[in-house]
Design a protein around this motif. Structure first.
Motif, mmCIF file in Angstrom:
data_model
loop_
_atom_site.group_PDB
_atom_site.id
_atom_site.type_symbol
_atom_site.label_atom_id
_atom_site.label_comp_id
_atom_site.label_asym_id
_atom_site.label_seq_id
_atom_site.Cartn_x
_atom_site.Cartn_y
_atom_site.Cartn_z
ATOM 1 N N ARG A 160 39.308 14.308 39.600
ATOM 2 C CA ARG A 160 40.149 13.412 40.408
ATOM 3 C C ARG A 160 40.818 12.355 39.539
ATOM 4 O O ARG A 160 41.981 11.997 39.761
ATOM 5 N N LEU A 161 40.095 11.852 38.550
ATOM 6 C CA LEU A 161 40.687 10.844 37.665
ATOM 7 C C LEU A 161 41.848 11.419 36.867
ATOM 8 O O LEU A 161 42.914 10.792 36.768
ATOM 9 N N SER A 162 41.676 12.586 36.280
ATOM 10 C CA SER A 162 42.759 13.156 35.480
ATOM 11 C C SER A 162 43.953 13.527 36.352
ATOM 12 O O SER A 162 45.105 13.310 35.967
ATOM 13 N N ALA A 163 43.689 14.068 37.536
ATOM 14 C CA ALA A 163 44.778 14.385 38.455
ATOM 15 C C ALA A 163 45.457 13.113 38.951
ATOM 16 O O ALA A 163 46.687 13.058 39.098
ATOM 17 N N GLY A 164 44.656 12.062 39.201
ATOM 18 C CA GLY A 164 45.226 10.784 39.628
ATOM 19 C C GLY A 164 46.086 10.157 38.558
ATOM 20 O O GLY A 164 47.117 9.533 38.850
ATOM 21 N N PHE A 165 45.682 10.304 37.304
ATOM 22 C CA PHE A 165 46.487 9.807 36.195
ATOM 23 C C PHE A 165 47.837 10.522 36.154
ATOM 24 O O PHE A 165 48.890 9.884 36.022
ATOM 25 N N ASP A 166 47.819 11.852 36.263
ATOM 26 C CA ASP A 166 49.075 12.604 36.238
ATOM 27 C C ASP A 166 49.989 12.181 37.376
ATOM 28 O O ASP A 166 51.207 12.041 37.200
ATOM 29 N N LYS A 167 49.420 11.980 38.555
ATOM 30 C CA LYS A 167 50.212 11.570 39.719
ATOM 31 C C LYS A 167 50.820 10.184 39.502
ATOM 32 O O LYS A 167 52.023 9.968 39.749
ATOM 33 N N ALA A 168 50.011 9.243 39.037
ATOM 34 C CA ALA A 168 50.502 7.882 38.818
ATOM 35 C C ALA A 168 51.586 7.844 37.746
ATOM 36 O O ALA A 168 52.577 7.119 37.867
ATOM 37 N N ARG A 169 51.406 8.630 36.686
ATOM 38 C CA ARG A 169 52.410 8.668 35.615
ATOM 39 C C ARG A 169 53.740 9.220 36.127
ATOM 40 O O ARG A 169 54.804 8.662 35.858
ATOM 41 N N LYS A 170 53.682 10.295 36.892
ATOM 42 C CA LYS A 170 54.914 10.904 37.385
ATOM 43 C C LYS A 170 55.612 10.055 38.433
ATOM 44 O O LYS A 170 56.838 10.128 38.591
ATOM 45 N N LEU A 224 45.242 1.097 35.016
ATOM 46 C CA LEU A 224 44.376 2.247 35.244
ATOM 47 C C LEU A 224 43.410 1.985 36.393
ATOM 48 O O LEU A 224 43.159 2.871 37.227
ATOM 49 N N MET A 225 42.869 0.785 36.450
ATOM 50 C CA MET A 225 41.940 0.462 37.529
ATOM 51 C C MET A 225 42.657 0.494 38.889
ATOM 52 O O MET A 225 42.164 1.092 39.857
ATOM 53 N N GLU A 226 43.846 -0.089 38.951
ATOM 54 C CA GLU A 226 44.552 -0.210 40.226
ATOM 55 C C GLU A 226 45.171 1.104 40.687
ATOM 56 O O GLU A 226 45.103 1.446 41.872
ATOM 57 N N HIS A 227 45.784 1.843 39.764
ATOM 58 C CA HIS A 227 46.582 3.006 40.150
ATOM 59 C C HIS A 227 45.882 4.351 39.958
ATOM 60 O O HIS A 227 46.363 5.364 40.468
ATOM 61 N N VAL A 228 44.767 4.361 39.232
ATOM 62 C CA VAL A 228 44.083 5.631 38.981
ATOM 63 C C VAL A 228 42.640 5.594 39.480
ATOM 64 O O VAL A 228 42.235 6.413 40.309
ATOM 65 N N VAL A 229 41.846 4.637 38.979
ATOM 66 C CA VAL A 229 40.414 4.632 39.273
ATOM 67 C C VAL A 229 40.139 4.359 40.752
ATOM 68 O O VAL A 229 39.452 5.141 41.431
ATOM 69 N N PRO A 231 42.050 4.521 43.507
ATOM 70 C CA PRO A 231 42.473 5.552 44.464
ATOM 71 C C PRO A 231 41.709 6.863 44.324
ATOM 72 O O PRO A 231 41.699 7.675 45.259
ATOM 73 N N SER A 232 41.067 7.091 43.177
ATOM 74 C CA SER A 232 40.450 8.393 42.909
ATOM 75 C C SER A 232 38.967 8.449 43.215
ATOM 76 O O SER A 232 38.442 9.519 43.570
ATOM 77 N N LEU A 233 38.258 7.332 43.063
ATOM 78 C CA LEU A 233 36.803 7.350 43.192
ATOM 79 C C LEU A 233 36.354 6.736 44.510
ATOM 80 O O LEU A 233 36.825 5.653 44.886
ATOM 81 N N PRO A 234 35.446 7.371 45.238
ATOM 82 C CA PRO A 234 34.976 6.822 46.513
ATOM 83 C C PRO A 234 34.170 5.546 46.320
ATOM 84 O O PRO A 234 33.304 5.476 45.444
#
Length: 400
Positions: A160-170, A224-229, A231-234
């Motif tokens: 989820r973190l790696s996919a969330g990173f790709d989504k946030a970057r795009k 990273l905390m706001e836009h990736v971590v 949204p990705s981790l419960p």
């Protein structure tokens, strides 16, 4: 920097243990090569009978594909490769690759005619289910009831973190980011008496990604905390003791293909089960006549179906094949004691699988729809437990 600082040497509570899984973004050098290899595969599969064994490697300003291919499709391999690199986001020399100007090397030979006699459906007029196996092989499938995906929770969260990173970057939320990122999640588990495992909390999170420019470390950490971590981790798995390491060390500031050689097939843990169970050969760049594709998907399908049917709580399914033999020569199930808790035995689970599944590679190709050009979307974020794609091996079979 580490948020939520704690002693990294702190022992887990009695009856619990820590387990880490890693994942990478689609722009990690190795994952880029998986994408390129699967792009070549999909292009060749315009001919559904194509045979492909493609590997890829990358370095600063260069991508190379090598392997064996047989297809009736007309393929401009250089164009396919450049498009795959463009899609991932490598569009500047500052990132290590520019899809427009990079050097592309194509070293693809034709598959051996002898091999085709073994695996071709046209040879001797055999039906697709009876195609042979071109080589020996052992594959594994894993499933666990610890998550809705019937996958290891540590792997689910890292992915989820790696996919969330790709989504946030795009989406432009982290404009300083290159396509390359790595994520690791350590989960604290309870070891149950029946052999099952229960995720209790996230022990620690680490992400490494080289920023494009002189972005302040504090900005990288904040974004990273706001836009990736978050949204990705419960939230239910994060507590005051969870630590977060979100800023790369100085030696990782360059990153990407500038500092790492990319090679396809290296991220097998991220592709499969995050280090849980067992895994076989690499998957990307292989058509479904190869065991590492069709049989690996079949083994996951079988393991998932056993757990979904509540015949065990977690298990590894092993399938073993010999050259020229249509059926697997052995089928093995390890349930870590959880079958007994469900009133079954591991040997009994094997019997159930043999009654409900046709593990011939040709049959798996047919049942799982593996002759279509659909594999690029599997080249990043894992082949199993995916809810964002239509994967037949992720639909549990009703077992009789």
């Amino acid at each position: 920097a580490i948020l939520g600082r704690r002693s990294m040497n702190e022992a887990p509570a009695p009856g619990t243990f820590l387990f880490a899984s890693e994942s990478v973004s689609e722009g990690h050098p190795d994952k880029l090569c998986d994408r390129v290899a699967d792009a070549v595969l999909d292009a060749c599969l315009q001919d559904s009978e194509a045979r492909v064994s493609c590997e890829a490697c990358s370095k600063t300003g260069m991508v190379m594909v090598l392997g064996e291919v047989l297809t009736k499709a007309s393929v401009n391999f250089e164009q396919v490769i450049r498009e795959a690199v463009r899609t991932v986001g490598y569009d500047s020399d500052d990132k290590g690759l520019d899809w427009r100007t990079m050097n592309v090397i194509v070293a693809l030979d034709e598959h051996s005619p002898d091999l085709l006699q073994v695996i071709s459906t046209s040879a001797a007029g055999r039906p697709v289910e009876d195609i042979g196996v071109d080589d020996q092989g052992v594959v594994f499938g894993y499933a666990s009831d610890e998550s809705p995906e019937l996958m290891p929770m540590s792997h689910v969260l890292a992915t989820r973190l790696s996919a969330g990173f790709d989504k946030a970057r795009k989406e432009g939320l982290i404009p300083w980011a290159r396509p390359d990122a790595r994520a690791k999640v350590v989960v604290e588990y309870k070891q149950a008496a029946d052999g099952s495992v229960v995720p209790l909390r996230i022990h620690s999170v680490a992400m490494t990604t080289p920023p494009m420019s002189d972005t302040a470390p504090e900005q990288v950490e904040k974004d990273l905390m706001e836009h990736v971590v978050k949204p990705s981790l419960p939230e239910k798995f994060c507590d005051s003791r969870t630590s977060y390491s979100l800023v790369p060390p100085k030696q990782a500031a360059i990153g990407s293909v500038c500092s790492d050689t990319g090679v396809s097939g290296k991220k097998i843990g991220a592709d499969t089960y995050g280090g849980w169970g067992s895994f076989g050969d690499s998957i990307s760049g292989k058509d479904a006549s190869k065991l590492s594709r069709s049989a690996a998907y079949g083994a996951r399908w079988a393991a998932r179906s056993l757990v979904s049917s509540k015949l065990c709580k977690r298990c590894v399914v092993q399938l073993s094949y010999s050259p020229g033999v249509v059926e697997p020569v052995s089928v093995h199930v390890t349930s870590f004691g959880t079958a007994e808790a469900c009133g079954r035995t591991d040997a009994g689970l094997v019997d159930i699988l043999l009654k409900n599944f046709d593990f011939r590679p040709g049959a798996l190709q047919k049942e799982l729809g593996l002759k279509a050009p659909v594999f690029q979307k599997l080249s990043a974020h894992g082949h199993f437990g995916r809810g964002d794609i239509d994967a037949a091996w992720e639909v549990s079979k009703e077992l009789k």
